[in-house]
Design an enzyme around this catalytic site. Structure first.
Site, PDB file in Angstrom:
ATOM      1  CB  ALA A   1      -5.059 -17.225 -22.776  1.00 56.33           C
ATOM      2  CB  CYS A   2      -6.477 -20.089 -18.554  1.00 57.20           C
ATOM      3  SG  CYS A   2      -5.588 -19.207 -17.271  1.00 57.20           S
ATOM      4  CB  SER A   3      -9.106 -15.645 -16.723  1.00 58.19           C
ATOM      5  OG  SER A   3      -8.642 -14.516 -17.420  1.00 58.19           O
TER       6      SER A   3
END
Length: 103
Positions: free
Chosen positions: A42-44
């Site tokens: 999700a953070c990428s």
């Protein structure tokens, strides 16, 4: 390959990798089937490079073929079944193309 299969994991998140089936093709196939998935954490979001998590796990060879699927509070068992059916169909089509002799 189910990434982290033997480890304790969240019940709503799945990371799988199918060697030879690029993440981008999986994401496109799922999008066409109406299923939202991601090729990274999700953070990428929006980044196009090998997953540092999979690399740290010694799975950098699987990173180009990894797919992340997660459910939310409103995700149903039918949603997961829809994903599974769509993914199996996409994988089957991809595998058949890879086996087909070149013309």
């Amino acid at each position: 390959v189910i990434v982290g299969e033997g480890a304790e994991r969240l019940p709503n998140t799945l990371c799988l990798a199918a060697p030879g089936f690029p993440s981008e093709l999986q994401v496109m196939a799922m999008d066409l089937a109406g299923v939202m998935v991601s090729a990274g954490s999700a953070c990428s979001s929006g980044k196009v490079k090998a997953s540092p998590v999979l690399t740290a796990m010694g799975l950098s060879d699987l990173a180009p073929c990894a797919l992340r699927v997660s459910g939310g509070w409103a995700t149903t068992q039918q949603d997961w079944a829809t994903f599974a059916d769509a993914w199996i169909e996409a994988y089957s089509r991809h595998a058949a193309r890879r086996r087909a002799p070149a013309a």
